[in-house]
Design a protein around this motif. Structure first.
Motif, short mmCIF file in Angstrom:
data_model
loop_
_atom_site.label_atom_id
_atom_site.label_comp_id
_atom_site.label_asym_id
_atom_site.label_seq_id
_atom_site.Cartn_x
_atom_site.Cartn_y
_atom_site.Cartn_z
N UNK A 262 -17.25 43.73 -1.89
CA UNK A 262 -15.99 43.93 -1.16
C UNK A 262 -15.95 43.08 0.12
N UNK A 263 -17.10 42.97 0.77
CA UNK A 263 -17.16 42.27 2.04
C UNK A 263 -16.97 40.76 1.91
N UNK A 264 -17.01 40.24 0.69
CA UNK A 264 -16.71 38.82 0.50
C UNK A 264 -15.28 38.51 0.95
N UNK A 267 -14.51 41.36 5.27
CA UNK A 267 -15.74 41.34 6.07
C UNK A 267 -15.91 42.56 6.98
N UNK A 268 -14.82 43.23 7.31
CA UNK A 268 -14.91 44.40 8.19
C UNK A 268 -15.07 45.71 7.42
N UNK A 271 -19.12 51.31 5.25
CA UNK A 271 -19.88 51.89 4.16
C UNK A 271 -19.01 52.72 3.21
N UNK A 272 -17.97 53.34 3.76
CA UNK A 272 -17.11 54.19 2.94
C UNK A 272 -15.98 53.43 2.23
N UNK A 273 -15.86 52.14 2.53
CA UNK A 273 -14.78 51.35 1.95
C UNK A 273 -14.78 51.38 0.42
#
Length: 374
Positions: A262-264, A267-268, A271-273
């Motif tokens: 997901x962070x690709x 980036x922000x 952990x719960x995303x």
């Protein structure tokens, strides 16, 4: 032909020119004479070949196969390999690079015309001759191990995703990226295959239903040449190095791996995303029950509210249009106007009398005061 005979080229390349009769006798071309392909050779000694390198020598036979394989030659016209060759990349493969013309056996297929498991695995090895780095990644993937080790025909080889002769690839540009979800869906929406491994067949449906997939679908239909940054399947799952979903290093069932994916793009992301992602399953009573029951509530609540509002609007239109129209068209009661005029005149007379009485009363109250003042 003398065993070990070679041909040297001006650039220093050396190739073997020995054709083993026993190998050629087992090949798909065993019934063809040499002159069918080597049309410039009719006697001995052979005419001098002016090729400067082994590659130039091979390219002399680039169109030789077309005379017997016209349908494959037609497919090759749309291939990424052919485009690269036309752009001047002489290392782009031609027929002889994938099919050794002197040793190529007949391709084994089953009754349905599908490649045999061994032939299916061999196709990946053929691609690996040029794409060695990609082949190494593929060999370690969940797909590669299934094809190369288990010889499982359900698992995709290179040609299942990229095609055989009409090979497409990333160099095809935005069109390939936009259409790539359908490539994955060819297998992953097949109930007959996925049921064997307990995998969801809702992958394409759930992808298209979310924001990412909806955007990709719109671009594919409206502007297929436009490059977009919305993720497609391989952005999250990988391309040639796809691992099992429970793989501790890259499997997306592992929350930290999913967060990294997901962070690709986000980036922000915290952990719960990833908790907002429902995998590729439509919620039901057993899987994501809270989401399922909320959906069920709104499935009935929204139509009820909208239906009530619609009923109110319809009834209001009926009242304003139908009832008002009836009032305007209704005939007045006979003598009603005369009665109304008489009533109005009586009201005026009463009002005049009341005003006169009030004036008399006021005059009577004021008179004693005037006398006292006198």
């Amino acid at each position: 032909m003398v065993e070990g005979q070679v041909k040297e080229f001006p650039n220093g390349d050396v190739i073997s020119v020995v054709i083993a009769p026993e190998m050629y006798g087992l090949s798909a071309h065993a019934t063809l004479s040499c002159q069918v392909c080597h049309t410039n050779i009719s006697g001995y000694p052979h005419p001098e070949n002016l090729a400067q390198s082994s590659r130039e020598y091979t390219l002399q036979f680039q169109n030789t196969c077309n005379q017997c394989h016209p349908s494959q030659a037609s497919e090759l016209m749309d291939s990424v390999h052919t485009r690269l060759m036309a752009e001047g990349n002489l290392d782009a493969p031609i027929c002889a690079d994938c099919h050794n013309p002197h040793q190529q056996p007949k391709i084994a297929k089953d009754e349905q015309g599908r490649l045999s498991p061994a032939e299916h695995a061999q196709s990946a090895m053929v691609c690996g001759q040029c794409h060695s780095t990609i082949y190494d990644e593929y060999a370690r993937s969940v797909h590669g191990s299934g094809v190369l080790e288990d010889k499982n025909p359900d698992v995709p080889s290179c040609i299942d995703c990229h095609g055989v002769h009409n090979v497409s690839g990333p160099s095809g540009g935005a069109a390939f990226r936009l259409s790539s979800p359908k490539i994955c869906a060819d297998c992953h929406t097949n109930e007959q295959i996925m049921s064997k491994y307990g995998l969801s067949t809702q992958v394409l449906q759930t992808y298209v239903a979310d924001f990412h997939g909806t955007t990709v679908t719109l671009f594919e239909k409206l502007d297929p040449d436009q490059q977009i940054n919305m993720p497609v399947c391989y952005d999250c799952h990988g391309v040639h190095d796809i691992r099992r979903s429970d793989d501790p290093e890259k499997g997306l069932q592992v929350k930290q791996n999913l967060l990294a994916a997901c962070q690709k793009c986000h980036p922000d992301a915290t952990e719960n995303f990833p908790d907002a992602w429902l995998s590729h399953y439509i919620p039901d009573r057993n899987r994501y029950p809270l989401v399922y029951w909320v959906n069920e509530f709104y499935k009935y609540f929204i139509p009820t509210v909208l239906g009530g509002m619609g009923l109110f609007v319809v009834s209001d239109i009926y009242r304003r249009w139908v009832l008002d129209r009836r009032r305007k068209n209704a005939k007045p009661v006979e003598g009603a106007e005369d009665q109304m005029s008489a009533t109005e005149e009586t009201s005026k007379d009463i009002e005049t009398e009341e005003q006169a009485e009030q004036a008399d009363t006021q005059f009577s109250d004021e008179k004693p005061q005037d006398e006292e003042n006198s």
